[in-house]
Design a protein around this motif. Structure first.
Motif, PDB file in Angstrom:
ATOM      1  N   PRO A  14      -7.328   8.824 -11.488  1.00 57.81           N
ATOM      2  CA  PRO A  14      -8.052   7.528 -10.940  1.00 57.81           C
ATOM      3  C   PRO A  14      -6.736   6.036 -10.267  1.00 57.81           C
ATOM      4  O   PRO A  14      -6.969   5.390 -10.490  1.00 57.81           O
ATOM      5  CB  PRO A  14      -8.723   7.244 -12.330  1.00 57.81           C
ATOM      6  N   GLN A  15      -5.681   7.139 -10.596  1.00 51.52           N
ATOM      7  CA  GLN A  15      -4.389   6.361 -10.087  1.00 51.52           C
ATOM      8  C   GLN A  15      -4.871   5.284  -9.089  1.00 51.52           C
ATOM      9  O   GLN A  15      -4.078   4.237  -9.055  1.00 51.52           O
ATOM     10  CB  GLN A  15      -3.108   6.810 -10.677  1.00 51.52           C
ATOM     11  N   THR A  16      -4.775   6.156  -7.791  1.00 51.36           N
ATOM     12  CA  THR A  16      -5.165   5.208  -6.550  1.00 51.36           C
ATOM     13  C   THR A  16      -6.617   4.441  -6.474  1.00 51.36           C
ATOM     14  O   THR A  16      -5.947   3.046  -6.422  1.00 51.36           O
ATOM     15  CB  THR A  16      -6.035   6.660  -5.566  1.00 51.36           C
ATOM     16  N   LEU A  17      -6.608   3.934  -7.220  1.00 55.51           N
ATOM     17  CA  LEU A  17      -8.355   3.353  -7.498  1.00 55.51           C
ATOM     18  C   LEU A  17      -7.057   1.551  -8.259  1.00 55.51           C
ATOM     19  O   LEU A  17      -7.081   0.581  -8.064  1.00 55.51           O
ATOM     20  CB  LEU A  17      -9.812   3.353  -8.091  1.00 55.51           C
ATOM     21  N   ILE A  18      -6.646   2.308  -9.727  1.00 58.29           N
ATOM     22  CA  ILE A  18      -6.022   1.608  -9.973  1.00 58.29           C
ATOM     23  C   ILE A  18      -4.646   0.408  -9.588  1.00 58.29           C
ATOM     24  O   ILE A  18      -4.495  -0.354  -9.840  1.00 58.29           O
ATOM     25  CB  ILE A  18      -5.472   1.958 -12.150  1.00 58.29           C
ATOM     26  N   ASP A  19      -4.500   1.327  -9.091  1.00 56.27           N
ATOM     27  CA  ASP A  19      -2.954   1.016  -8.090  1.00 56.27           C
ATOM     28  C   ASP A  19      -3.075  -0.422  -7.499  1.00 56.27           C
ATOM     29  O   ASP A  19      -2.816  -1.301  -7.261  1.00 56.27           O
ATOM     30  CB  ASP A  19      -2.300   2.233  -7.388  1.00 56.27           C
ATOM     31  N   LYS A  20      -4.986   0.039  -6.156  1.00 55.62           N
ATOM     32  CA  LYS A  20      -5.114  -1.117  -5.216  1.00 55.62           C
ATOM     33  C   LYS A  20      -5.779  -2.092  -5.839  1.00 55.62           C
ATOM     34  O   LYS A  20      -5.623  -3.167  -5.288  1.00 55.62           O
ATOM     35  CB  LYS A  20      -6.466   0.168  -4.849  1.00 55.62           C
ATOM     36  N   LEU A  21      -6.286  -1.931  -7.515  1.00 53.55           N
ATOM     37  CA  LEU A  21      -7.070  -2.909  -7.949  1.00 53.55           C
ATOM     38  C   LEU A  21      -5.715  -4.057  -8.474  1.00 53.55           C
ATOM     39  O   LEU A  21      -5.713  -5.013  -8.549  1.00 53.55           O
ATOM     40  CB  LEU A  21      -7.862  -2.603  -9.150  1.00 53.55           C
ATOM     41  N   MET A  25       0.703  -0.812  -0.573  1.00 53.58           N
ATOM     42  CA  MET A  25       0.213  -0.245   0.081  1.00 53.58           C
ATOM     43  C   MET A  25       0.969   1.434   0.064  1.00 53.58           C
ATOM     44  O   MET A  25       0.285   2.197  -0.472  1.00 53.58           O
ATOM     45  CB  MET A  25      -0.932   0.383   1.279  1.00 53.58           C
ATOM     46  N   ARG A  26       2.327   1.288   0.399  1.00 56.09           N
ATOM     47  CA  ARG A  26       3.336   2.058   0.205  1.00 56.09           C
ATOM     48  C   ARG A  26       3.422   3.037  -1.365  1.00 56.09           C
ATOM     49  O   ARG A  26       3.424   3.532  -0.961  1.00 56.09           O
ATOM     50  CB  ARG A  26       4.531   1.889   1.023  1.00 56.09           C
ATOM     51  N   GLN A  27       3.479   1.712  -1.649  1.00 62.66           N
ATOM     52  CA  GLN A  27       3.503   2.436  -3.581  1.00 62.66           C
ATOM     53  C   GLN A  27       2.517   2.869  -3.870  1.00 62.66           C
ATOM     54  O   GLN A  27       2.295   2.946  -5.741  1.00 62.66           O
ATOM     55  CB  GLN A  27       3.558   1.018  -4.351  1.00 62.66           C
ATOM     56  N   VAL A  28       1.449   2.572  -3.786  1.00 63.01           N
ATOM     57  CA  VAL A  28      -0.431   3.705  -3.935  1.00 63.01           C
ATOM     58  C   VAL A  28       0.344   5.588  -4.340  1.00 63.01           C
ATOM     59  O   VAL A  28       0.465   5.622  -3.695  1.00 63.01           O
ATOM     60  CB  VAL A  28      -1.294   3.433  -3.053  1.00 63.01           C
ATOM     61  N   ILE A  29      -0.268   5.172  -5.468  1.00 66.22           N
ATOM     62  CA  ILE A  29       0.070   6.498  -5.836  1.00 66.22           C
ATOM     63  C   ILE A  29      -1.679   7.914  -5.692  1.00 66.22           C
ATOM     64  O   ILE A  29      -2.384   7.284  -5.175  1.00 66.22           O
ATOM     65  CB  ILE A  29       0.250   7.219  -7.369  1.00 66.22           C
ATOM     66  N   THR A  30      -1.198   8.900  -4.792  1.00 63.72           N
ATOM     67  CA  THR A  30      -2.630   9.646  -4.087  1.00 63.72           C
ATOM     68  C   THR A  30      -3.327  10.594  -4.653  1.00 63.72           C
ATOM     69  O   THR A  30      -3.400  11.571  -4.370  1.00 63.72           O
ATOM     70  CB  THR A  30      -1.997  10.120  -2.618  1.00 63.72           C
ATOM     71  N   HIS A  31      -3.387  10.044  -6.165  1.00 71.44           N
ATOM     72  CA  HIS A  31      -4.600  11.082  -6.954  1.00 71.44           C
ATOM     73  C   HIS A  31      -5.228   9.935  -8.277  1.00 71.44           C
ATOM     74  O   HIS A  31      -5.053   8.695  -7.875  1.00 71.44           O
ATOM     75  CB  HIS A  31      -3.573  12.355  -7.544  1.00 71.44           C
TER      76      HIS A  31
END
Length: 257
Positions: free
Chosen positions: A163-170, A155-161
């Motif tokens: 729709p990229q946040t959602l894409i990363d979490k998926l 989760m530390r790798q997730v980009i915080t904007h």
């Protein structure tokens, strides 16, 4: 017999589970911790999927329905006066969502996310109960244990904007589910017959879960995500291959200390 099912999982992941982890996990003295953490992982998987639906896909009333669905599971886990017999004996509709969820406007992939994640949640809740039953039969009491570093590291790798946040979490959801599938298959031959059969029985749903997450990530992005997937695959493999001083279902190489 399940190598065809596992082939795309192995192709997706950046490494296989180190043999040293398998050796540690197969020790009889690790069984209680293995099952307790596995149980927790099933609930966390359901909670993660539920968070994604509530944040991105449904209206407030539907979000409340999801919270009510999760309530018995979370009360059992987080309350000190938990009673496994009462929990397992509750209403026969215990694993069903109470009503239809309503997608909120403005998110084109809402219905697809709802459909895939609701199915995932239902299956993870069922797996949670199955692990509890195995523990109860073996006189292994449920207990709260601290989570390992694996999911937090991802989760530390997730980009915080968006729709990229959602894409990363998926994508991260896909990696966690794929790793679980790979570990179930690796562990099964080293466990007793009952546990081995149970872990093999989980492979099909876990393999589908990772594919559902990845399909959603691709749909939300609306563009090629292979570079981002490749980056996160490398980060996941690093966590799996690094030395770990805590044994967990998704921990890395056991520390020699």
């Amino acid at each position: 017999m399940y190598q065809q099912l596992l082939a795309p999982v192995h192709e997706f992941l950046g490494c296989e589970t180190p043999e040293s982890w398998i050796e540690e996990a197969a020790k009889p003295e690790r069984l209680s911790l293995l099952l307790i953490d596995h149980c927790n992982c099933e609930l966390k998987a359901a909670q993660t999927a539920m968070f994604l639906i509530r944040k991105y896909a449904v209206d407030e009333a539907s979000g409340q329905l999801l919270l009510e669905w999760a309530k018995p599971y979370e009360e059992f886990v987080y309350h000190r006066d938990r009673d496994i017999n009462r929990f397992m004996a509750r209403d026969s509709r215990k694993n069903e969502l109470a009503a239809q969820l309503n997608a909120k406007a403005g998110f084109a992939h809402g219905q697809d996310l709802i459909a895939k994640m609701v199915r995932l949640i239902k299956e993870e809740f069922h797996h949670f109960e199955q692990v509890l039953e195995l523990m109860q039969a073996r006189d292994i009491p449920y207990s709260n244990i601290r989570a390992g570093r694996y999911a937090k590291g991802l989760m530390r790798q997730v980009i915080t904007h968006e729709p990229q946040t959602l894409i990363d979490k998926l994508i991260i959801g896909a990696l966690i589910e794929a790793r679980s599938c790979e570990r179930f298959a690796k562990l099964a031959p080293y466990l007793d017959d009952e546990l081995g059969r149970f872990y093999v029985s989980l492979l099909r749903s876990e393999a589908r879960h990772y594919q559902d997450y990845l399909t959603l990530a691709e749909a939300v992005a609306g563009a090629d995500i292979s570079d981002r997937v490749a980056y996160l695959v490398v980060q996941e493999a690093k966590l799996i291959q690094q030395e770990d001083n805590e044994f967990r279902f998704h921990s890395g190489v056991p520390s020699v200390a």
